[in-house]
Design an enzyme around this catalytic site. Structure first.
Site, PDB file in Angstrom:
ATOM      1  CB  SER A 198      25.465  61.503  31.114  1.00 28.19           C
ATOM      2  OG  SER A 198      25.342  61.691  29.620  1.00 28.19           O
ATOM      3  CG  ASP A 206      28.298  44.111  41.514  1.00 23.06           C
ATOM      4  OD1 ASP A 206      27.363  43.916  41.736  1.00 23.06           O
ATOM      5  OD2 ASP A 206      27.999  45.155  40.473  1.00 23.06           O
TER       6      ASP A 206
HETATM    7  C1  LIG Z   1      23.841  36.092  38.448  1.00 25.46           C
HETATM    8  N1  LIG Z   1      24.979  37.147  38.500  1.00 25.46           N
HETATM    9  C2  LIG Z   1      26.369  36.470  38.044  1.00 25.46           C
HETATM   10  C3  LIG Z   1      24.892  38.369  38.928  1.00 25.46           C
HETATM   11  C4  LIG Z   1      26.036  39.232  38.789  1.00 25.46           C
HETATM   12  C5  LIG Z   1      26.050  40.527  39.226  1.00 25.46           C
HETATM   13  C6  LIG Z   1      24.547  41.222  39.330  1.00 25.46           C
HETATM   14  C7  LIG Z   1      24.395  42.763  39.531  1.00 25.46           C
HETATM   15  O1  LIG Z   1      23.277  43.106  39.317  1.00 25.46           O
HETATM   16  N2  LIG Z   1      25.579  43.500  39.848  1.00 25.46           N
HETATM   17  N3  LIG Z   1      25.338  44.779  39.713  1.00 25.46           N
HETATM   18  C8  LIG Z   1      23.380  40.273  39.265  1.00 25.46           C
HETATM   19  C9  LIG Z   1      23.712  38.968  38.749  1.00 25.46           C
END
Ligand SMILES: CN(C)c1ccc(C(=O)NN)cc1
Length: 331
Positions: free
Chosen positions: A198, A34
């Site tokens: 961008s 992430d």
């Molecule tokens: C609930 N889950 C699996 C999430 C996974 C990632 C995120 C997110 O904002 N990542 N930038 C939020 C929630």
């Protein structure tokens, strides 16, 4: 040093998971890389049963190399209001043959229902900038920041695909993974995100290029493409069946509407990345419906644009932390 790991999309490409080994002997979990956050946290044996729903749990007590960071804790809340919190251990972590021997592993004691419901997701590997890591009393470095000094090159790359496995590479750029040239754009990391500007967008091959600076972040952890309201209106205005459906909470249109154009976004030096119109018919609004929820939605609730997986899977992206820049290429 370098590493390479396959990522696999969940249904509707809602998220992309990769295998990660933690501890000694290795415990393998499937984690969500992430770039929109900076905590490395995992489902763990510290969790209450009611919060677990099939996930694989990290058990620090089963790892001979785990050391508890006494007095440390963490708590994170994401843009969709989901959250998690817990304790912190130091342990060895390997992703795609790249090992960090002293990674701060944030072991969850509590997760919100969104995470409990996501049974394939065993946690997140935050690869934003460490400045926004939530560990207290002292914030911790991301996996990439720990690995960076030993890497051939201070970069990692994301190759997400539509409905097929892709790859995350660490420490090098695979010139066979993209076509044409990589266009680099500067990143402002002061908010902890991969933030860039961008120069504009174009709707379809016949539309003119709209020169309007779009400030946003490259976020592998967000599913959709969240753009300024005006851009959404320009795009959906070209789809005959499109409408804003308050009951669905966004724009919807007939999944097979042949008037659906491709969407191009500018990166720099005149380069544009083409998002096929098919990527923007995200998912059926319900099983019997002919209408789809749009992959592009308004960023009005967020305050900046989020280039989520809908956009990222149309490109090969270089996250260059050494030079604080993003590289964009077609593929
Ligand atoms: C609930 N889950 C699996 C999430 C996974 C990632 C995120 C997110 O904002 N990542 N930038 C939020 C929630």
């Amino acid at each position: 040093d370098r590493g390479s790991v396959q990522n696999s999309p969940k249904s509707y490409d809602v998220e992309y998971l990769m295998p990660v080994s933690l501890g000694t002997p290795a415990q393998q979990l499937n984690l969500d890389l992430d770039t929109g956050s900076s905590d490395f946290w995992v489902f763990s044996t510290l969790l209450k049963e009611s919060m677990i729903n099939g996930q694989t749990l990290y058990d620090p007590n089963a790892s001979t190399t785990a050391d508890k960071m006494e007095g440390y804790s963490w708590k994170i809340t994401y843009g969709d209001q989901s959250y998690s919190s817990g304790d912190v251990y130091v342990d060895t972590v390997t992703i795609g043959d790249l090992t960090v021997s002293t990674q701060a592993v944030e072991a969850a004691r509590e997760v919100s229902e969104e995470f409990t419901a996501d049974s394939d997701n065993d946690g997140l590997v935050g690869l934003g900038f460490g400045i926004i890591n939530t560990v207290m009393p002292y914030k911790q470095k991301t996996f990439f920041e720990k690995a960076m000094p030993g890497l051939d090159s201070p970069v990692f790359t994301a190759d997400l695909k539509s409905g097929a496995p892709g790859r995350y590479n660490f420490g090098y750029i695979d010139d066979g993974a993209y076509t044409g040239n990589i266009t680099y754009v500067p990143v402002n990391s002061s908010d902890g995100f991969w933030s860039w500007v961008s120069p504009g967008f174009q709707v379809g091959t016949t539309g003119s290029f709209n020169s309007t600076r779009i400030h946003g972040i490259a976020d592998t952890g967000t599913t959709l493409l969240l753009l300024p309201e005006g851009v959404c209106e320009a795009f959906y205005g070209r789809i005959a069946s499109a409408k804003y459906d308050a009951s669905q909470g966004g724009y919807t249109f007939e999944c097979n509407d042949s008037t659906t154009p491709d969407f191009y976004f500018g990166t720099g030096n005149g380069q544009m990345i083409r998002i096929p119109g098919s990527y923007l018919a995200y998912s059926k609004t319900d099983t019997s419906s002919l209408r789809c929820f749009g992959g592009m939605q308004s960023d009005s609730g967020v305050g900046f644009t989020i280039w989520g997986d809908i956009a990222l899977k149309a490109a090969f992206i270089v996250f260059d932390q050494g030079s604080e820049r993003l590289g964009w290429a077609e593929k």
